[in-house]
Scaffold this motif. Sequence first.
Motif, mmCIF file in Angstrom:
data_model
loop_
_atom_site.group_PDB
_atom_site.id
_atom_site.type_symbol
_atom_site.label_atom_id
_atom_site.label_comp_id
_atom_site.label_asym_id
_atom_site.label_seq_id
_atom_site.Cartn_x
_atom_site.Cartn_y
_atom_site.Cartn_z
ATOM 1 N N ILE A 155 17.572 6.913 -30.052
ATOM 2 C CA ILE A 155 16.656 7.918 -29.499
ATOM 3 C C ILE A 155 17.513 9.044 -28.938
ATOM 4 C CG2 ILE A 155 14.838 8.395 -27.815
ATOM 5 C CD1 ILE A 155 13.913 6.393 -29.838
ATOM 6 N N ARG A 156 17.093 10.276 -29.158
ATOM 7 C CA ARG A 156 17.882 11.390 -28.628
ATOM 8 C C ARG A 156 16.985 12.512 -28.141
ATOM 9 N NH1 ARG A 156 23.399 14.040 -31.148
ATOM 10 N NH2 ARG A 156 23.931 15.214 -29.266
ATOM 11 N N THR A 157 17.408 13.159 -27.075
ATOM 12 C CA THR A 157 16.766 14.395 -26.624
ATOM 13 C C THR A 157 17.283 15.540 -27.483
ATOM 14 O OG1 THR A 157 16.766 13.552 -24.360
ATOM 15 C CG2 THR A 157 16.297 15.873 -24.644
ATOM 16 N N LYS A 158 16.356 16.373 -27.938
ATOM 17 C CA LYS A 158 16.726 17.522 -28.766
ATOM 18 C C LYS A 158 16.234 18.785 -28.085
ATOM 19 C CE LYS A 158 16.443 19.180 -33.557
ATOM 20 N NZ LYS A 158 15.912 18.878 -34.922
ATOM 21 N N ALA A 159 17.078 19.800 -28.037
ATOM 22 C CA ALA A 159 16.742 21.040 -27.341
ATOM 23 C C ALA A 159 16.616 22.192 -28.326
ATOM 24 C CB ALA A 159 17.796 21.367 -26.291
ATOM 25 N N LYS A 160 15.648 23.068 -28.067
ATOM 26 C CA LYS A 160 15.488 24.306 -28.831
ATOM 27 C C LYS A 160 15.232 25.446 -27.860
ATOM 28 C CE LYS A 160 14.011 22.894 -33.449
ATOM 29 N NZ LYS A 160 12.980 23.062 -34.508
ATOM 30 N N ARG A 161 15.784 26.614 -28.193
ATOM 31 C CA ARG A 161 15.612 27.777 -27.332
ATOM 32 C C ARG A 161 14.540 28.689 -27.915
ATOM 33 N NH1 ARG A 161 18.700 29.409 -23.248
ATOM 34 N NH2 ARG A 161 20.357 27.972 -23.873
ATOM 35 N N SER A 162 13.612 29.116 -27.068
ATOM 36 C CA SER A 162 12.531 29.991 -27.510
ATOM 37 C C SER A 162 13.034 31.427 -27.623
ATOM 38 C CB SER A 162 11.370 29.931 -26.515
ATOM 39 O OG SER A 162 11.732 30.550 -25.289
ATOM 40 N N GLY A 163 12.180 32.295 -28.154
ATOM 41 C CA GLY A 163 12.544 33.701 -28.284
ATOM 42 C C GLY A 163 12.768 34.374 -26.944
ATOM 43 N N GLN A 164 12.153 33.825 -25.887
ATOM 44 C CA GLN A 164 12.331 34.383 -24.541
ATOM 45 C C GLN A 164 13.541 33.782 -23.827
ATOM 46 O OE1 GLN A 164 9.270 33.162 -25.606
ATOM 47 N NE2 GLN A 164 8.631 35.235 -26.201
ATOM 48 N N LEU A 195 11.880 14.506 -28.067
ATOM 49 C CA LEU A 195 12.583 13.261 -28.350
ATOM 50 C C LEU A 195 12.489 12.965 -29.841
ATOM 51 C CD1 LEU A 195 11.374 11.000 -25.385
ATOM 52 C CD2 LEU A 195 13.625 12.058 -25.640
ATOM 53 N N ILE A 196 13.582 12.499 -30.402
ATOM 54 C CA ILE A 196 13.610 12.146 -31.818
ATOM 55 C C ILE A 196 14.185 10.744 -31.995
ATOM 56 C CG2 ILE A 196 13.848 14.540 -32.594
ATOM 57 C CD1 ILE A 196 16.855 13.859 -33.096
ATOM 58 N N ILE A 197 13.821 10.126 -33.121
ATOM 59 C CA ILE A 197 14.505 8.932 -33.600
ATOM 60 C C ILE A 197 15.320 9.368 -34.807
ATOM 61 C CG2 ILE A 197 14.230 6.671 -34.681
ATOM 62 C CD1 ILE A 197 11.701 6.293 -33.100
ATOM 63 N N ASN A 198 16.586 9.014 -34.816
ATOM 64 C CA ASN A 198 17.447 9.414 -35.922
ATOM 65 C C ASN A 198 18.507 8.340 -36.126
ATOM 66 O OD1 ASN A 198 18.349 10.979 -38.017
ATOM 67 N ND2 ASN A 198 19.251 12.590 -36.752
ATOM 68 N N GLU A 225 15.567 9.534 -42.037
ATOM 69 C CA GLU A 225 15.003 10.842 -41.738
ATOM 70 C C GLU A 225 14.750 10.977 -40.240
ATOM 71 O OE1 GLU A 225 12.422 11.327 -45.857
ATOM 72 O OE2 GLU A 225 11.545 10.336 -44.117
ATOM 73 N N GLU A 226 15.125 12.115 -39.705
ATOM 74 C CA GLU A 226 14.840 12.391 -38.299
ATOM 75 C C GLU A 226 13.332 12.435 -38.080
ATOM 76 O OE1 GLU A 226 15.027 16.401 -35.724
ATOM 77 O OE2 GLU A 226 17.007 15.665 -36.346
#
Length: 235
Positions: A153-162, A169-172, A177-178
């Motif tokens: 299990i992993r925390t995944k981060a994404k940055r918004s346009g702002q 959370l993902i399983i990989n 497949e993620e």
Amino acid sequence: MATGCYHAGFVLGVERQKAAGLSVAMPTGIFSTWDYKVYKAEQVLHNKMKKNHCYPFTLEKPNVFVMDYLHDDLWKGLLLLLASVIGSGVYLSGHEDSHEFAAFFVLGLCLGVWFTASASFQRRLIIDHHAGVYRFYMHQQLRQQGALNQIYIRTKAKRSGQGHLFYTLIINGYKIEEQQVCGFSENYEVLETLGKRMATRLNINYFDHIDISTRHLVTHWPKHQDTAEELKFTV
């Protein structure tokens, strides 16, 4: 001390959402992630984990967890297919003498069919603690079997346009497949608490979104015979 802070943050987040009077309905199948757009992701995930102790898996037998699912590309392919059919119909009816842009709609149809066909195969992911392995099946055929240190299990981060960071959370794992298990949230500490709880219940590793971090929770370590390609999937 850190665990206490995570728990306090989790309780505070849940209580605030309860006070807001949120009522969560949780669809199933390929629409199971649509509720993330409407409700707070951490609240939805918390409710699902309360209803199913080993979410997103089911307990087939003691220490054997099974997750059956369809790939997220299925609904994307269906939408692309529908849009291409409607668009081509409108375009051809209004341009009977000129079809210079028809190739774009044909390409859209082909991509929609490809996405739908490739994602419509049933996936099955099994975590078998008796055998000490995980198994990934596609269309009832075994595609990958690996050691438990290679799934996590992993925390995944994404940055918004702002510029805001959102977390999920993902399983990989190695040659699987993620799979995203919740929607995006700004509430990192609550999501981390839920991710670690999920990993503990499934008895697999948890990793922070930063590769080098003190927030990892590792219970399965690589064996000496693991290859370099396999080792990079343990973090």
